[in-house]
Design an enzyme around this catalytic site. Structure first.
Site, PDB file in Angstrom:
ATOM      1  N   LYS A   1       0.830  -1.201   0.000  1.00  0.00           N
ATOM      2  CA  LYS A   1       0.000   0.000   0.000  1.00  0.00           C
ATOM      3  C   LYS A   1       0.869   1.258   0.000  1.00  0.00           C
ATOM      4  CE  LYS A   1      -3.660   0.178   2.846  1.00  0.00           C
ATOM      5  NZ  LYS A   1      -4.949   0.508   2.222  1.00  0.00           N
TER       6      LYS A   1
ATOM      7  N   ARG B   1      -3.215   2.721   8.761  1.00  0.00           N
ATOM      8  CA  ARG B   1      -3.520   1.415   8.162  1.00  0.00           C
ATOM      9  C   ARG B   1      -2.254   0.575   8.046  1.00  0.00           C
ATOM     10  NH1 ARG B   1      -8.392   2.576   4.513  1.00  0.00           N
ATOM     11  NH2 ARG B   1      -8.378   4.832   4.467  1.00  0.00           N
TER      12      ARG B   1
ATOM     13  N   GLY C   1      -7.631  -7.671   4.743  1.00  0.00           N
ATOM     14  CA  GLY C   1      -8.475  -7.771   5.927  1.00  0.00           C
ATOM     15  C   GLY C   1      -7.828  -8.461   7.106  1.00  0.00           C
TER      16      GLY C   1
ATOM     17  N   MET D   1      -5.123  -7.515   8.907  1.00  0.00           N
ATOM     18  CA  MET D   1      -4.586  -6.676   9.983  1.00  0.00           C
ATOM     19  C   MET D   1      -5.509  -5.484  10.219  1.00  0.00           C
ATOM     20  SD  MET D   1      -0.573  -7.005   9.191  1.00  0.00           S
ATOM     21  CE  MET D   1      -0.856  -6.697   7.474  1.00  0.00           C
TER      22      MET D   1
ATOM     23  N   ARG E   1      -3.206  -1.586  -6.457  1.00  0.00           N
ATOM     24  CA  ARG E   1      -2.376  -2.793  -6.342  1.00  0.00           C
ATOM     25  C   ARG E   1      -2.729  -3.713  -7.507  1.00  0.00           C
ATOM     26  NH1 ARG E   1      -5.433  -5.336  -1.028  1.00  0.00           N
ATOM     27  NH2 ARG E   1      -7.512  -5.326  -1.921  1.00  0.00           N
TER      28      ARG E   1
ATOM     29  N   HIS F   1     -15.200  -9.871   0.349  1.00  0.00           N
ATOM     30  CA  HIS F   1     -14.162 -10.775   0.841  1.00  0.00           C
ATOM     31  C   HIS F   1     -14.264 -12.157   0.194  1.00  0.00           C
ATOM     32  CE1 HIS F   1     -12.414 -13.693   3.727  1.00  0.00           C
ATOM     33  NE2 HIS F   1     -11.486 -12.763   3.843  1.00  0.00           N
TER      34      HIS F   1
ATOM     35  N   ARG G   1       2.001 -47.721 -17.078  1.00  0.00           N
ATOM     36  CA  ARG G   1       1.999 -48.759 -16.041  1.00  0.00           C
ATOM     37  C   ARG G   1       1.335 -50.003 -16.601  1.00  0.00           C
ATOM     38  NH1 ARG G   1       0.145 -44.043 -13.456  1.00  0.00           N
ATOM     39  NH2 ARG G   1       1.444 -43.340 -11.710  1.00  0.00           N
TER      40      ARG G   1
ATOM     41  N   ARG H   1       6.748 -49.350 -18.301  1.00  0.00           N
ATOM     42  CA  ARG H   1       7.365 -49.891 -17.089  1.00  0.00           C
ATOM     43  C   ARG H   1       6.951 -51.342 -16.908  1.00  0.00           C
ATOM     44  NH1 ARG H   1       5.854 -47.298 -11.401  1.00  0.00           N
ATOM     45  NH2 ARG H   1       3.908 -48.361 -11.800  1.00  0.00           N
TER      46      ARG H   1
ATOM     47  N   GLU I   1      13.972 -44.560  -7.807  1.00  0.00           N
ATOM     48  CA  GLU I   1      12.901 -44.348  -6.830  1.00  0.00           C
ATOM     49  C   GLU I   1      13.273 -44.887  -5.455  1.00  0.00           C
ATOM     50  OE1 GLU I   1       9.304 -46.390  -8.034  1.00  0.00           O
ATOM     51  OE2 GLU I   1      10.434 -47.967  -9.020  1.00  0.00           O
TER      52      GLU I   1
ATOM     53  N   SER J   1      14.467 -42.349 -14.844  1.00  0.00           N
ATOM     54  CA  SER J   1      13.220 -41.614 -14.633  1.00  0.00           C
ATOM     55  C   SER J   1      12.963 -41.606 -13.126  1.00  0.00           C
ATOM     56  CB  SER J   1      12.073 -42.304 -15.372  1.00  0.00           C
ATOM     57  OG  SER J   1      10.876 -41.604 -15.112  1.00  0.00           O
TER      58      SER J   1
ATOM     59  N   GLY K   1      11.152 -41.719  -9.954  1.00  0.00           N
ATOM     60  CA  GLY K   1       9.846 -42.096  -9.418  1.00  0.00           C
ATOM     61  C   GLY K   1       9.740 -41.413  -8.072  1.00  0.00           C
ATOM     62  N   THR K   2       9.335 -40.155  -8.097  1.00  0.00           N
ATOM     63  CA  THR K   2       9.427 -39.351  -6.871  1.00  0.00           C
ATOM     64  C   THR K   2       8.357 -39.723  -5.851  1.00  0.00           C
ATOM     65  OG1 THR K   2       8.291 -37.616  -8.093  1.00  0.00           O
ATOM     66  CG2 THR K   2      10.666 -37.386  -7.793  1.00  0.00           C
ATOM     67  N   ASN K   3       7.318 -40.445  -6.248  1.00  0.00           N
ATOM     68  CA  ASN K   3       6.362 -40.905  -5.232  1.00  0.00           C
ATOM     69  C   ASN K   3       7.078 -41.842  -4.259  1.00  0.00           C
ATOM     70  OD1 ASN K   3       4.575 -39.576  -6.833  1.00  0.00           O
ATOM     71  ND2 ASN K   3       3.494 -41.393  -7.561  1.00  0.00           N
ATOM     72  N   ASP K   4       7.671 -42.890  -4.809  1.00  0.00           N
ATOM     73  CA  ASP K   4       8.346 -43.851  -3.940  1.00  0.00           C
ATOM     74  C   ASP K   4       9.621 -43.264  -3.352  1.00  0.00           C
ATOM     75  OD1 ASP K   4       6.335 -45.543  -4.358  1.00  0.00           O
ATOM     76  OD2 ASP K   4       7.493 -47.125  -5.324  1.00  0.00           O
TER      77      ASP K   4
ATOM     78  N   CYS L   1       8.643 -39.093 -13.387  1.00  0.00           N
ATOM     79  CA  CYS L   1       7.307 -39.589 -13.692  1.00  0.00           C
ATOM     80  C   CYS L   1       6.444 -39.724 -12.444  1.00  0.00           C
ATOM     81  CB  CYS L   1       7.368 -40.905 -14.457  1.00  0.00           C
ATOM     82  SG  CYS L   1       8.142 -42.227 -13.529  1.00  0.00           S
TER      83      CYS L   1
ATOM     84  N   TYR M   1      12.859 -34.238 -19.307  1.00  0.00           N
ATOM     85  CA  TYR M   1      11.410 -34.145 -19.406  1.00  0.00           C
ATOM     86  C   TYR M   1      10.748 -34.352 -18.058  1.00  0.00           C
ATOM     87  CZ  TYR M   1      11.276 -39.261 -19.223  1.00  0.00           C
ATOM     88  OH  TYR M   1      11.403 -40.560 -18.824  1.00  0.00           O
TER      89      TYR M   1
END
Lengths: 914, 914
Positions: free
Chosen positions: A27, A97, A106, A108, A347, A469, A591, A647, A774, A793, A795-798, A860, A880
């Protein structure tokens, strides 16, 4: 040299600039900027955020010279306004303000009309010649000050504000209904009653000394940085507490000085659709908070042209000047005091995904910004709004016929939501925790509702306009929102609402259409959005084309800028086709196990698992071979020359076995094995921690015949499709490798079978064999593995599950606490844990490419579709990312943004591989 | 320069030396060494292991000059012996034997009597004047050559050797029972029949050309390096295939030339007890293989003193010379040919743990070796034999009274084993896989049985002496063994044996005492060994003192040399006392959850888990507090001033809940909660992957009151014990930390409670708060965590599970294949995976100490008691290892060995912390 803590603005020049948000807050910086570019801004000063930090670390104390400097700034305002603070004749009133670096609407506190007391009130009456207005202003000051600075709150959370109770009592006594009916005497009386209430309840007096008021207000605003709401909001929006807030002291101007005064808010373009039209609302004879609070529904800004064409024209000029100057859509607040325009805020305006897209693309056409800037201006997640399903038109026609469309409000947040109703924010959180999805219905929302809104799919309010709001926050969160739907009669206590003669209870289904503003009772079917429909069918309809065209333009620019290739995770031909329509450049994860479930395949799979020996397994696998081959052939045909990563079997075998007594019996009959044998085998295969059990390449090492069958299916399909004239590129991926020898064993089988198939079919297909990374051990030994594998590749889940020792399926019991305590910044299964999992990835990329310079590397896991994680992948120079089909456009945009923001930091070392 | 492939020995000098095992193999190097130190060794030559490697990589071909060089070596032997190869008058006969770098007893092939044919037989008859001997030698050559070189094997695995069948037939025809009754004519006939059998079955003739015999034999021995047995043995013993074997050609000497000839094997000290006595066996008028095969039970070497005091004296001199020269107990083979002694082999003798210990300590007393060498000479695992339970004497007295001691054999491998019987190696492996533990009973064992022996707890044979295959291998493997128990009548087909009129079937229990040689029917209770008894009771009995004294001496030396501190994992006061007796210097892991199960505690624990809210949990925890406090106080008292690391609650809560319907009902009654609620809560707490679920510090973050109670119990106990005048050192350890914030939250609770308790009790106790490093993420972010934690303790069980993505409880389905395929060198839960898990540890140590130079670091996973892993920990400069009480002595020795072997490589950078 002393640090500068106070920045002045007014009279056409200012100490600050728009780019000084870090110390002036949003502001303050923009008030300075507007002053400098010649817009009419009431003069004032900004106390920098550094003073907030100072006070936080000094038990709320200020440096010695602080008060002196504030007084000097006050003198400047007096000079510019010709009024004097504490003056009984022509008193200067100021507002105080907050104004943080990032917008926290809203969250503060604000105090207005500072400087009024029993003496200066006379000066205000004299100078404004409006006694009623003066006492109303005084009443407001005492009320706000009592609440915010002195801390006079309701005794119970459910009680009403004590000042409001006094007003109600007064109206009751006077037999009137509206605040506007209160007379000057009533208001004078309220001022007294308010002060008495403060004295009675707090034991101290409302300060009559204007300077004491000022110091109190400044400290209160600083303190409000650490209030509960603000802390919760910062957590939700990742705003560091160390930033602090600035405080703006500014000469008051009044929109409540009669019918030639008003107050308003506006967007320089339509924040819902992005159309290039001046879009806002104003309230005659009102203060700013009356608009935002949504208590009175305001008028559209176009109506101002009728009521005051001069001011309207002036506003249009301001709009133009601001857009040219900021090169961005602005969200402004203004006040007209007795016919004179004052700008109180500007803003960057929040907007929907539709609007973000439209505005960005339009501004390139208008030569305001470059395509690069346009790409950077759309949040990737906002594209979801374009891709999100909409209500089916036919369904809606039926609903209309049945009288199920029960109300209409403002189309404040586009999209379709059809879920269960809850009536308070707490309930929304509760239901969400139980896995239910809800629509939050409120008379109006307030900052306390933030977490509940976040937990809801859609928001429906009875009061408030497009800039209320609810509307603002919903758009920012990308939620579906219908606002100001006055037909709702909501009873919080009964958890019930009546609309159009119908009662809707907590837990009942409603549907809200944020694009049209309609509210429908019950569930309603959805269908693909226009953008999705056009992408998939490739038919363009004239009415939906503007959105689609801007979408396509942004995607084209994104594709030009990005370095990462975008693939998709798909294991069905139709999925592949959708992903292709969305711009996928290949399949990063097919898969094969999903194919194991369809039709009577599962019987063959189960027969294989239950076989007594290898030859029995081979007999069952022989039944699966033609089916898998056919699946692969269809996917290869769909993807054409684009790479397809298949896979080999990953999940533990018990996932394929039946669970119920009846299923077991059926299976036993079908494959002619005793029921006991089936039961016994199921018990044998049961695992304590299946995630860490016999799965992935371990299966192929124990039962090489499975890998063999799968390799055969892949290569027979590949040869078949190649014979049809398609130059395909299969990539075989071995899961859950931790030891290079595991990979070598499996790759050996794949390569042997490939050669067999090639020589049998007389066709050769170019292929590669790579591995998932993974497991932490795979990352740690990446140098070795890269010596054998053609690609990696992630395997970021595992990899997340193992690196963090955290089962995704079991984390629900502590995830909420972990997010709340700030142990997790985000759910690590949604956004990559860069310091932990990311460090392993970085190591693996580095070591892998040291071994094999041209090693192709992708990701992946689910993170492949998450913008922040994509940005990280771009920094690692992956080739990729692969994500679910519907996230492909999001990934394309995120990848482009990553490339653009990283452009200055890095020189491109390598061309990414397909 | 050409590479030297052939090394001569004979006539008092040799080309090779004992330290050239890598290229000459063990046998060849020691034949050279013995020649050089003047011992009587028949002359010969060694073809180096490099020739084996050459042949392996050149399709079995040799370099051009190879045959020429072998012939030249042969000429040298002719000169030294005065005999000529192929000579019809005085023919030189040679043996061709394998000899690898590491001893692989019986794994590869040997051919004797090479050079005999239908012509040279006459020369042998003439020179030996013993026609029967000559034909028996010829018979043996044809038989061995036919089998080993030409490959004439039984058609089915279960068939007998075809040559043995011919002999049997001959004996039947002649109406005789023993080989010794065969006449010269019979033997001549057998030579003919054998050759006919070869011709008929193989289609080619036994080669009459001695040189052709020689080339065939050399190639066969090289080939035998790659036979199945040898490969299996190498895998089991981690011998690389690349090493290859050497081949030794040597002039034949004959122990079968009448009653002044014999052949024998001996140890320079007792290999079972280590006593300093010449210990061996000989067979009059026999070839070497007759002794090893265990077909005839030989005579003790002391009997030779009666039969031929001259030779016996000569042997005693050889024994002395060898021990002085090698400074190590030797295992020798010798032959006496017509009264003349020839040494055929010397090598370091295999021994039991008892013997290893005794010999090492004795040799220091004899000033043969230094204490450092003594420490390096005992395999840490061998100490197990001293610590392993023995049969309870009273039980045995009872067994004797009941006539259950059914036989007695040779005490070939000390210890007590009481398990189920199997009768073949394959069954042993099968039962082991099913989790059963077995005793393998065989008439005699052979190299094919190696894997089955490894899978058994004990070995019992009907034939063979103290140096038979079974005895040798059992001692090497540290198995309990009773050999040569001739009372057994074993029927392999029926899987049954009869002993002393009793029938014992596969699966029946027997007990064997490898220290006394007794065989007992049924199960027998065991009790602590003498060493353990003396350590724990601190009473020394005169008869067991020699073993105990040598043990203590070795431990004292170990303690002097080692750098690592040794702690123990114990959570009961009595366990702590045992560990202290074993030399533990502190507790590295006190698992508090084990305390949760005793008596009615589990009820309080369950009540806590089932509580509806925090106050309910606090009520239940309050019941646990005094019990935990008491446990800790007892442990603190037992450990005195030694550090005690207490880990806060680790396992998931569902581990504490009942499982059966009945238990659930009982619990519900006890704690006054509905059965449905208990069932529902159990279902709620169920996890897919409990290993990665809500456990460790996660529990404490969700339920801080648990951590609070535990901290209170620890510090109240600590203050109490300190008041008793003991200067204790508690260390609180937070499990499963992955994020530094987790640690900080938990440590904050611990420190807050500590202060509360200190101020309540008026006593302060010095303590530290540290963390387990058991998740990859903890290792990766070690720098941050070290900023907050006072110490690290590697939880390598879980770190292995997560780094390898491998559930210990579920790995049984693929672990055997993984070991077989060489994917795992060892079970990674037994021996640390240094390249994977070890790399993370190394990183964490490095980063942790960069942040905090004096960071104390230990290990408390199972690997803390594994010698190879301890060696790795020493290399990482950990401060301590912590292991189960019974492994403390093993860890002390392993740590000393690590320090000694690392002494030359590193300079000690830091003094380890307690």
């Amino acid at each position: 040299m002393r640090r500068k803590y106070i920045y002045l603005f007014g009279g056409g020049k200012a100490d600050g600039r728009a780019d000084m948000k870090a110390i002036l807050g949003g502001k303050g910086a923009n008030l300075a900027e507007m002053t400098n570019i010649g817009l009419p801004v009431p003069p004032g000063f900004t106390i920098s955020t550094e003073m907030c930090t100072y006070a936080m670390t000094h038990q709320g104390k200020y440096p010695r010279e602080f008060k002196k400097n504030v007084l000097a700034a006050l003198r400047k305002i007096e000079t510019l306004t010709g009024k004097r603070f504490s003056d009984q004749k022509n008193p200067l009133l100021v507002s105080v303000r907050s104004g943080a670096r990032a917008s926290m609407p809203g969250m503060m506190d604000t105090i207005l009309n500072l400087g009024l007391n029993d003496a200066t009130i006379n000066g205000l009456i004299a100078s404004t010649r409006n006694e009623r207005f003066a006492f109303d202003s005084y009443r407001r000051l005492v009320q706000m000050y009592g609440d915010v600075v002195m801390g006079l709150k309701p005794e119970n959370v459910n009680d009403r504000d004590p000042f409001e109770i006094i007003i109600e009592r007064k109206k009751l006594a006077r037999g009137i209904h509206h605040d506007t009916e209160l007379t000057t005497d009533d208001l004078r009386d309220l001022v007294r009653l308010f002060q008495e209430e403060i004295r009675a309840r707090m034991g101290i007096d409302f300060p009559q000394d204007p300077l004491e008021q000022l110091w109190g207000a400044i400290s209160a605003v600083f303190r409000s940085w650490m209030n509960e709401r603000a802390i919760a909001y910062r957590k939700l929006n990742n705003i560091p507490a160390e930033w602090g807030t600035a405080v703006n002291g500014q000469a008051m101007v009044f929109g409540k000085m009669g019918e030639n005064s008003c107050t308003g808010v506006a967007f320089t373009r339509n924040p819902a659709t992005g159309e290039n039209e001046f879009y806002g609302e104003f309230l005659m004879n009102a203060q700013g908070e009356d608009v935002v609070a949504g208590v009175r529904t305001p008028l559209a800004i176009s109506r101002l042209a009728e009521q005051n064409p001069g001011i309207h024209k002036q506003l249009l000029q301001v709009r133009k000047k601001l857009e040219r100057h900021y090169r961005e859509m602005q969200d402004i607040e203004f006040t007209i005091e007795q016919g004179k325009l004052f700008m109180l805020q500007t803003r960057t305006g929040k907007r929907t995904g539709f609007a973000a897209l439209r505005i960005a693309v339009d501004m390139v056409d208008e030569r305001l910004i470059s395509p690069e800037e346009a790409v950077l201006r759309v949040e990737p997640e906002q594209l979801n709004q374009l891709l999100r399903p909409v209500f089916d038109r036919e369904e809606k026609t039926l609903a209309m016929r049945d009288g199920r469309i029960i109300a209409k409000g403002l189309n404040a947040g586009p999209g379709a939501a059809t879920w269960k109703v809850v009536f308070n924010a707490h309930a929304a959180e509760e239901w969400r925790r139980r896995g239910e999805r809800v629509i939050l219905v409120r008379i109006e929302t307030s900052p306390e509702d933030i977490k509940g809104m976040d937990a809801s799919e859609g928001i429906l309010t009875a009061r408030g306009g497009m800039t209320s709001h609810a509307a603002l926050v919903a758009r920012q969160m990308g939620k579906v929102c219908v606002a100001g739907c006055s037909a709702l009669e909501i009873d919080y206590r009964q958890r019930l609402m009546h609309v159009d003669g119908k009662a809707i209870q907590e837990g009942d289904f409603i549907s809200i259409d944020g694009t049209t503003g309609e509210v429908i009772i019950g569930e309603l079917k959805t269908k693909p959005s226009d953008v999705v429909r056009i992408l998939v069918t490739k038919e363009m309809s004239p009415d939906s084309s503007p959105v689609f065209r801007t979408f396509q333009k942004l995607m084209q620019w994104s594709d030009k800028f990005r370095k990462l290739r975008i693939r998709t995770n798909a294991d069905q031909p139709d999925q592949s086709e959708v992903a292709l329509a969305f711009g996928a450049e290949g399949i990063g994860l097919c898969r094969t196990e999903h194919m194991f479930f369809g039709g009577d395949r599962i019987d063959a799979v189960r027969e294989m698992i239950l076989a007594e020996d290898e030859s029995g397994r081979r007999r069952a696998l022989a039944k699966l071979l033609p089916m898998q081959r056919n699946d692969f052939a269809e996917i290869f045909r769909a993807m054409g020359k684009r790479p397809v990563t298949v896979r080999t079997l990953d999940p533990p075998l018990h996932e394929f076995l039946p669970h119920t007594e009846r299923e077991i019996e059926q299976l036993a009959g079908k494959i002619d094995v005793s029921k006991e044998r089936v039961t016994q085998r199921i018990a044998q295969l049961k695992e304590f921690n299946p995630m860490l059990g016999n799965r992935g390449c371990r299966l192929g090492i124990v039962f090489p015949e499975i890998t063999e069958m799968q390799a055969r299916a892949i290569f027979e399909a590949a040869c078949q499709v190649k014979k049809e004239g398609i130059d395909i590129h299969p990539e075989v991926m071995i899961p859950l490798v931790g030891f290079v020898k595991e990979f070598k064993e499996e790759a050996h089988i794949v390569r042997r079978v490939a050669e067999e198939v090639f020589s049998q079919s007389g066709v050769r297909v170019k292929y590669v064999v790579g591995t998932m990374i993974e497991l932490p051990r795979a990352a740690i030994t990446a140098a070795e593995i890269a010596g054998a594998a053609d690609f990696f590749s992630f395997g970021t889940n595992d990899l997340t599950q193992t690196t963090l020792g955290l089962s995704r399926d079991d984390s629900a019991t502590f995830l909420p606490q972990y997010l709340e305590h700030g142990i997790f910044d985000q759910d690590p299964f949604q956004t990559l844990d860069q310091r932990g999992v990311g460090a392993l990835m970085n190591y693996a990329v580095h070591k892998g490419r040291l071994t094999r310079r041209d090693l192709k590397i992708g990701i992946c896991g689910e993170h492949g579709g998450d913008p922040k994680s994509i940005e990280f992948c771009a920094r690692l120079h992956l080739d990729y990312v692969s994500c679910s089909p519907y996230r492909v456009p999001i990934a394309r945009l995120a990848a482009a943004q990553a490339a653009l923001t990283q452009r200055q930091h890095t020189s491109p070392k390598r061309k990414p591989k397909r």
